[in-house]
Structures are given as C-alpha cells and as structure tokens.
Design a protein around this motif. Sequence first.
Motif, PDB file in Angstrom:
ATOM      1  N   PRO A 185      -4.127 -16.629 -16.594  1.00 53.97           N
ATOM      2  CA  PRO A 185      -4.744 -15.294 -16.470  1.00 53.97           C
ATOM      3  C   PRO A 185      -5.679 -15.142 -15.263  1.00 53.97           C
ATOM      4  N   ILE A 186      -6.452 -16.158 -14.945  1.00 55.21           N
ATOM      5  CA  ILE A 186      -7.356 -16.050 -13.788  1.00 55.21           C
ATOM      6  C   ILE A 186      -6.542 -15.961 -12.499  1.00 55.21           C
ATOM      7  N   ARG A 187      -5.487 -16.749 -12.406  1.00 54.85           N
ATOM      8  CA  ARG A 187      -4.650 -16.710 -11.207  1.00 54.85           C
ATOM      9  C   ARG A 187      -3.992 -15.345 -11.050  1.00 54.85           C
ATOM     10  N   ALA A 188      -3.530 -14.801 -12.147  1.00 51.57           N
ATOM     11  CA  ALA A 188      -2.900 -13.473 -12.087  1.00 51.57           C
ATOM     12  C   ALA A 188      -3.893 -12.429 -11.596  1.00 51.57           C
ATOM     13  N   LYS A 189      -5.134 -12.507 -12.056  1.00 50.60           N
ATOM     14  CA  LYS A 189      -6.153 -11.538 -11.609  1.00 50.60           C
ATOM     15  C   LYS A 189      -6.520 -11.747 -10.145  1.00 50.60           C
ATOM     16  N   LEU A 190      -6.660 -13.005  -9.731  1.00 50.34           N
ATOM     17  CA  LEU A 190      -6.957 -13.283  -8.322  1.00 50.34           C
ATOM     18  C   LEU A 190      -5.864 -12.719  -7.420  1.00 50.34           C
ATOM     19  N   LEU A 191      -4.633 -12.975  -7.788  1.00 46.29           N
ATOM     20  CA  LEU A 191      -3.507 -12.497  -6.994  1.00 46.29           C
ATOM     21  C   LEU A 191      -3.474 -10.971  -6.963  1.00 46.29           C
ATOM     22  N   ALA A 192      -3.732 -10.337  -8.098  1.00 50.25           N
ATOM     23  CA  ALA A 192      -3.748  -8.869  -8.138  1.00 50.25           C
ATOM     24  C   ALA A 192      -4.823  -8.304  -7.207  1.00 50.25           C
ATOM     25  N   LEU A 193      -6.000  -8.915  -7.218  1.00 54.76           N
ATOM     26  CA  LEU A 193      -7.068  -8.442  -6.328  1.00 54.76           C
ATOM     27  C   LEU A 193      -6.688  -8.600  -4.861  1.00 54.76           C
ATOM     28  N   LEU A 194      -6.113  -9.740  -4.511  1.00 49.82           N
ATOM     29  CA  LEU A 194      -5.716  -9.953  -3.118  1.00 49.82           C
ATOM     30  C   LEU A 194      -4.616  -8.975  -2.704  1.00 49.82           C
ATOM     31  N   ARG A 195      -3.719  -8.678  -3.608  1.00 52.01           N
ATOM     32  CA  ARG A 195      -2.635  -7.745  -3.281  1.00 52.01           C
ATOM     33  C   ARG A 195      -3.152  -6.322  -3.107  1.00 52.01           C
ATOM     34  N   TYR A 196      -4.073  -5.926  -3.947  1.00 54.38           N
ATOM     35  CA  TYR A 196      -4.508  -4.538  -3.934  1.00 54.38           C
ATOM     36  C   TYR A 196      -5.684  -4.294  -2.991  1.00 54.38           C
ATOM     37  N   GLU A 197      -6.650  -5.203  -2.976  1.00 55.81           N
ATOM     38  CA  GLU A 197      -7.862  -4.974  -2.178  1.00 55.81           C
ATOM     39  C   GLU A 197      -7.841  -5.682  -0.827  1.00 55.81           C
ATOM     40  N   THR A 253     -12.661 -14.028   0.212  1.00 56.30           N
ATOM     41  CA  THR A 253     -13.025 -15.433   0.024  1.00 56.30           C
ATOM     42  C   THR A 253     -13.072 -15.742  -1.468  1.00 56.30           C
ATOM     43  N   ALA A 254     -13.089 -17.023  -1.792  1.00 57.40           N
ATOM     44  CA  ALA A 254     -13.200 -17.437  -3.195  1.00 57.40           C
ATOM     45  C   ALA A 254     -14.484 -16.896  -3.812  1.00 57.40           C
ATOM     46  N   SER A 255     -15.572 -16.898  -3.065  1.00 59.22           N
ATOM     47  CA  SER A 255     -16.852 -16.387  -3.589  1.00 59.22           C
ATOM     48  C   SER A 255     -16.784 -14.898  -3.894  1.00 59.22           C
ATOM     49  N   GLN A 256     -16.175 -14.136  -3.000  1.00 59.27           N
ATOM     50  CA  GLN A 256     -16.040 -12.695  -3.233  1.00 59.27           C
ATOM     51  C   GLN A 256     -15.192 -12.427  -4.475  1.00 59.27           C
ATOM     52  N   LEU A 257     -14.091 -13.146  -4.599  1.00 59.68           N
ATOM     53  CA  LEU A 257     -13.210 -12.957  -5.753  1.00 59.68           C
ATOM     54  C   LEU A 257     -13.888 -13.411  -7.034  1.00 59.68           C
ATOM     55  N   GLU A 297      -8.441  16.820  -1.953  1.00 57.24           N
ATOM     56  CA  GLU A 297      -7.957  16.210  -3.191  1.00 57.24           C
ATOM     57  C   GLU A 297      -8.707  14.909  -3.462  1.00 57.24           C
ATOM     58  N   PRO A 298      -8.991  14.611  -4.744  1.00 62.39           N
ATOM     59  CA  PRO A 298      -9.591  13.317  -5.052  1.00 62.39           C
ATOM     60  C   PRO A 298      -8.536  12.213  -4.913  1.00 62.39           C
ATOM     61  N   VAL A 299      -8.994  11.014  -4.609  1.00 62.10           N
ATOM     62  CA  VAL A 299      -8.104   9.861  -4.507  1.00 62.10           C
ATOM     63  C   VAL A 299      -8.375   8.962  -5.699  1.00 62.10           C
ATOM     64  N   GLY A 300      -7.327   8.501  -6.343  1.00 64.63           N
ATOM     65  CA  GLY A 300      -7.483   7.620  -7.497  1.00 64.63           C
ATOM     66  C   GLY A 300      -6.564   6.420  -7.387  1.00 64.63           C
ATOM     67  N   HIS A 301      -6.833   5.420  -8.188  1.00 62.65           N
ATOM     68  CA  HIS A 301      -5.979   4.238  -8.286  1.00 62.65           C
ATOM     69  C   HIS A 301      -4.986   4.515  -9.408  1.00 62.65           C
ATOM     70  N   VAL A 302      -3.724   4.654  -9.075  1.00 60.30           N
ATOM     71  CA  VAL A 302      -2.704   5.021 -10.046  1.00 60.30           C
ATOM     72  C   VAL A 302      -1.917   3.771 -10.433  1.00 60.30           C
ATOM     73  N   ARG A 303      -2.007   3.384 -11.686  1.00 62.47           N
ATOM     74  CA  ARG A 303      -1.296   2.216 -12.212  1.00 62.47           C
ATOM     75  C   ARG A 303       0.090   2.667 -12.636  1.00 62.47           C
ATOM     76  N   VAL A 304       1.115   1.986 -12.150  1.00 63.91           N
ATOM     77  CA  VAL A 304       2.495   2.330 -12.451  1.00 63.91           C
ATOM     78  C   VAL A 304       3.131   1.178 -13.216  1.00 63.91           C
ATOM     79  N   TYR A 305       3.771   1.492 -14.317  1.00 63.69           N
ATOM     80  CA  TYR A 305       4.521   0.505 -15.084  1.00 63.69           C
ATOM     81  C   TYR A 305       5.940   1.006 -15.250  1.00 63.69           C
ATOM     82  N   THR A 306       6.888   0.106 -15.157  1.00 63.21           N
ATOM     83  CA  THR A 306       8.262   0.452 -15.517  1.00 63.21           C
ATOM     84  C   THR A 306       8.701  -0.503 -16.605  1.00 63.21           C
ATOM     85  N   GLN A 307       9.403   0.023 -17.560  1.00 61.72           N
ATOM     86  CA  GLN A 307       9.976  -0.786 -18.623  1.00 61.72           C
ATOM     87  C   GLN A 307      11.431  -0.367 -18.755  1.00 61.72           C
TER      88      GLN A 307
END
Length: 194
Positions: A21-33, A37-41, A175-185
């Motif tokens: 789970p921590i790796r998945a969150k780290l990777l998500a942050l790097l992909r999106y933001e 650095t490790a300290s920032q994350l 227009e306001p800007v938002g973070h739009v989460r998209v899921y496909t199933q």
Amino acid sequence: MPDQPVPTIRDTETLRAIAHPIRAKLLALLRYEGPATASQLARRLDESSGTASYHLRQLARYGFVEEDPEQPNKRDRRWRAAHRITSWNRADLATDPEGRQISDALERRQLLTAVDHFQRWFAGRDHRDPRWDAVGGAFDDLLRLTPSQLRALDAELMAVFARFRTEPPAPEPDEPVGHVRVYTQLLPFEEVPL
C-alpha cells in the motif's frame, strides 16, 4: 514523466512489488504530482523519510520509478515515475496461485478505493462549487459484447483518457479546476448481473 509505452507486468515478483500500500501511494503521488524527494513524499503520506526511501528503492528495483535527471541539488535524491500506468493481465498469472492472489487483492483494493472516493465526494457535496453538480458523477451501463469487442472498448477508453491527460479541451472562462478521479470497470458476466 517519460513518454514511454505502458509495460505489462507478467510475473508475480514484480506484481508483488507494487502491491504494498505505501508503494502504491508513493507511485500515485509521483505520477500525479510529479518528481519529489523521499522526504517530501514521506510528509505527504505521514510516514518517515526512511520508510519512503526504502519503498522508493524497491519501486526503482522493479522499474516503477527512477531518479529524476533534473536533480535540484546533490544532497536530496529526487524520484519520478517511470510510467504513467501500471498494467497487468489476469490471464498471464492464472496458472500461478500467488500471482492470481496478488492480482485479485490489487483489484479489490482498487474497488475499495473507488468506494472510499465516492463516499468522500458524496460527503463533500454541500461544499462544492455548484457547477460541479451538473457534470461527472457515477455512471453505469450494461453492454452485450464479445471478448474482442471488450478489448476494443477498453483500448478506446484508454485513448480518450490519455488525450484528456495530455491535450484537454480549452476551459470555459472562470471555470474551477478540480482533480477528477476516473475508474473503469469492464467486468464480463455470462448472465445479466442484477
């Protein structure tokens, strides 16, 4: 982020590396933001920088992250995601019980995360700009398709998402800007699921 084709994970060991789970969150942050650095994350995830650093090295070992070529200084190592998407095919892991178990767990976590995001979105409806209420939301449909048609639908949806990531249409003024989460199933059933 590097413009590279999306690799498909075909082995259990690599899939296990991303399952933490921590790796998945780290990777998500790097992909999106973007690079960090490790300290920032660590601060973003309320973890120690040692924990973040360890998990980043594990992600790098399996090719999910890499050192950012544009390092801000020699003291702090900055990381970036190596790819925009992590992909695997259940069929590639079907004969490996551990691989199938990890794949199943990852897909369940994706679904539980989607439910959590929906609940947070729903709970915040009174504080949102009302213009958001006329767009987005939850949607479902039921189609009758063959495996090849489902593959084509998946590819077309991924192409649309990629286009909106890189070249979205011009916004309307103010227009306001938002973070739009998209899921496909895309879940095939032999009988109509009710």
